[in-house]
Design a protein around this motif. Structure first.
Motif, PDB file in Angstrom:
ATOM      1  N   PRO A  48       0.725  -1.406   0.113  1.00  0.00           N
ATOM      2  CA  PRO A  48       0.297  -0.064   0.087  1.00  0.00           C
ATOM      3  C   PRO A  48       0.850   1.207  -0.010  1.00  0.00           C
ATOM      4  N   ALA A  49       1.968   1.215   0.434  1.00  0.00           N
ATOM      5  CA  ALA A  49       3.000   2.321   0.484  1.00  0.00           C
ATOM      6  C   ALA A  49       3.404   2.851  -0.891  1.00  0.00           C
ATOM      7  N   LEU A  50       3.312   2.062  -1.871  1.00  0.00           N
ATOM      8  CA  LEU A  50       3.623   2.435  -3.214  1.00  0.00           C
ATOM      9  C   LEU A  50       2.534   2.674  -4.047  1.00  0.00           C
ATOM     10  N   THR A  51       1.389   3.017  -3.575  1.00  0.00           N
ATOM     11  CA  THR A  51       0.372   3.422  -4.489  1.00  0.00           C
ATOM     12  C   THR A  51      -0.014   4.832  -4.721  1.00  0.00           C
ATOM     13  N   GLN A  52      -0.941   4.934  -5.875  1.00  0.00           N
ATOM     14  CA  GLN A  52      -1.214   6.173  -6.266  1.00  0.00           C
ATOM     15  C   GLN A  52      -2.664   6.479  -5.649  1.00  0.00           C
ATOM     16  N   GLN A  53      -3.300   7.354  -6.110  1.00  0.00           N
ATOM     17  CA  GLN A  53      -4.533   7.900  -5.639  1.00  0.00           C
ATOM     18  C   GLN A  53      -5.737   6.883  -5.931  1.00  0.00           C
TER      19      GLN A  53
ATOM     20  N   MET B  18      -5.358  15.436  -4.956  1.00  0.00           N
ATOM     21  CA  MET B  18      -4.909  14.153  -5.992  1.00  0.00           C
ATOM     22  C   MET B  18      -3.533  13.834  -5.387  1.00  0.00           C
ATOM     23  N   GLY B  21      -3.221  12.214  -1.956  1.00  0.00           N
ATOM     24  CA  GLY B  21      -4.095  10.793  -1.879  1.00  0.00           C
ATOM     25  C   GLY B  21      -3.248   9.535  -2.723  1.00  0.00           C
ATOM     26  N   GLN B  22      -1.875   9.947  -2.754  1.00  0.00           N
ATOM     27  CA  GLN B  22      -0.840   9.107  -3.308  1.00  0.00           C
ATOM     28  C   GLN B  22       0.197   8.673  -2.501  1.00  0.00           C
ATOM     29  N   PRO B  23      -0.142   7.451  -1.477  1.00  0.00           N
ATOM     30  CA  PRO B  23       0.851   6.899  -0.759  1.00  0.00           C
ATOM     31  C   PRO B  23       2.411   7.064  -1.311  1.00  0.00           C
ATOM     32  N   ALA B  24       2.468   6.560  -2.383  1.00  0.00           N
ATOM     33  CA  ALA B  24       3.838   6.488  -2.963  1.00  0.00           C
ATOM     34  C   ALA B  24       4.691   7.940  -2.676  1.00  0.00           C
ATOM     35  N   MET B  25       3.966   8.937  -2.949  1.00  0.00           N
ATOM     36  CA  MET B  25       4.577  10.254  -2.756  1.00  0.00           C
ATOM     37  C   MET B  25       5.015  10.481  -1.430  1.00  0.00           C
TER      38      MET B  25
END
Lengths: 158, 158, 158, 158
Positions: A48-53, B18, B21-25
């Motif tokens: 989940p840490a590498l996902t986008q919106q 937006m 909402g991105q955990p990767a960032m």
């Protein structure tokens, strides 16, 4: 595909050592699952840490896997003393990166003394189904010790 | 560059939401530092966890920053109801990603109803010097609710 | 943009000679209209013989102009004894190639001993209006005589 | 590769008509030699008029063949009423375009309602030997009549 003859008989150990020397791969949880001369397959579990919106894995992370698959595949064909760097790559995103596990498969299409051209594909494994999610083409460069300094990118004129 | 007129008066809040909402960032430590219609600037501090075998930041991580800069820049010009996805990008690596801080600047070159073309550059700040380290061009796609289903990439025939 | 210092004082004559040695440019009607260190501008009049099914100039022809603009721009910064070849380029088509005349402007973004990175844009002039119709990024390679043989792409293993 | 089901039963005649409507293909001497759903093969005889400074066929001409092979391959899977345009492509030049005849083979990797992703390769036939000389990946777009106007690229803001 062509069967390539590695110049470095210890290409497996060399490629694994190069890969293991990359903290970014540990951070992203990417591992080597297969190696052959001119070929590499990497894999990564969903995080989940590498996902986008939208909850899919970020395109940049997928690209990191594809780029490294290309790098490892190209590196298997380089001489023992070479270091490797990526010149450029293009990634096309074909489907959302939705799945429990992701696989990055690269192969060398055209090896060269200085430049090597690779293709790679990323697949998502989701509920027992495998989907092509991205494709990359990239150019990798061998940096040989005796020319390393002079081949290095010149500083940008001020 | 052209001064673009955003279709969504709340484009700033929308783009920030937006992005956030991105955990990767969050995982990569990338933040927005500037926003304007058709433009975005992101930044990231160096982290040893994101490096490759020579201690430079991994090309995939730099690409994640560039891709997101393009995505945010393109998103500022999209209508309120649109979602956004990346179609493709090409990254050229121009110098090692060596530095304490990295900046990703993107601008929309050609907005379109469906497709938007962006350019982005990555810079490294190292001991007071700023160096261009990578360039991206990319195509982004607006996904509008009423056509979202039909526009979605078709499954690959078995 | 940076002001580049050419290594070859006779860079203008060398670039013009390299360009004039290309029959394809004569066939397509492409000419040099401006040259500076690290920069080139080419132009082409519309010809019905070079169009696609909608009467616009074919994307491949536009790409030929962009690629050559990049090649000439990169060549102006190479040493006198170098030959040049294109490694790769990406073209994005932004608007139909409709017009009486087309202009291709390239500039070197990052010169290097072996590889040079260029950007180029194509414009259409139509009824007094100028429109951006395409953008290219490309990698060019200098081939130096003493290493020409060994740098040449290796044959693909059978 | 997947076996694709064409939406247009008359896809062969439609693709041939689209191709034949391109004067640039006649000028360059490029012809269709094979067509199947999602696949196309074009060929071109060597012509001195299309060469660069070393006597090889110009990269832009090779790109024109590759781009059209992608276009025809993608077009075979589009509905009868669609027009097609190229969004972007990347060409990597792998070996000099030296030969008596050149072949451009394209296949659709991922068809979609709006966007289609293709790969293509160019081969040179020289003294009985076939050599891979270039590789392309490209994105093609279907333009459907009812949305043609609104999907068209927006004018660039002044």
């Amino acid at each position: 595909m062509a069967a390539y003859e590695p110049k470095n008989p210890g290409y497996r150990a060399a490629a694994i050592a190069m890969f293991d020397g990359q903290p970014a791969m540990h951070t992203l949880g990417i591992v080597i699952v297969r190696l052959a001369p001119g070929e590499a397959e990497l894999a990564m579990l969903h995080s989940p840490a590498l996902t986008q919106q939208n909850g899919f894995v970020h395109a940049g992370i997928i690209t990191a896997g594809l780029d490294n698959a290309c790098g490892v595949a190209a590196f298997t064909l380089m001489p023992r003393e070479a270091d490797i760097l990526t010149v450029e790559f293009k990634t096309t995103l074909l489907a959302p990166a939705r799945g429990e596990r992701f696989v990055f498969k690269a192969e060398v299409v055209k090896p060269g003394r200085t430049l090597t051209f690779c293709e790679a594909r990323a697949f998502a494994e989701h509920e027992g189904k495998v989907t092509l999610i991205a494709a990359m083409t990239g150019t990798l460069m061998a940096m040989l010790p005796r020319v390393a300094a002079s081949q290095a990118p010149a500083p940008i004129p001020a």
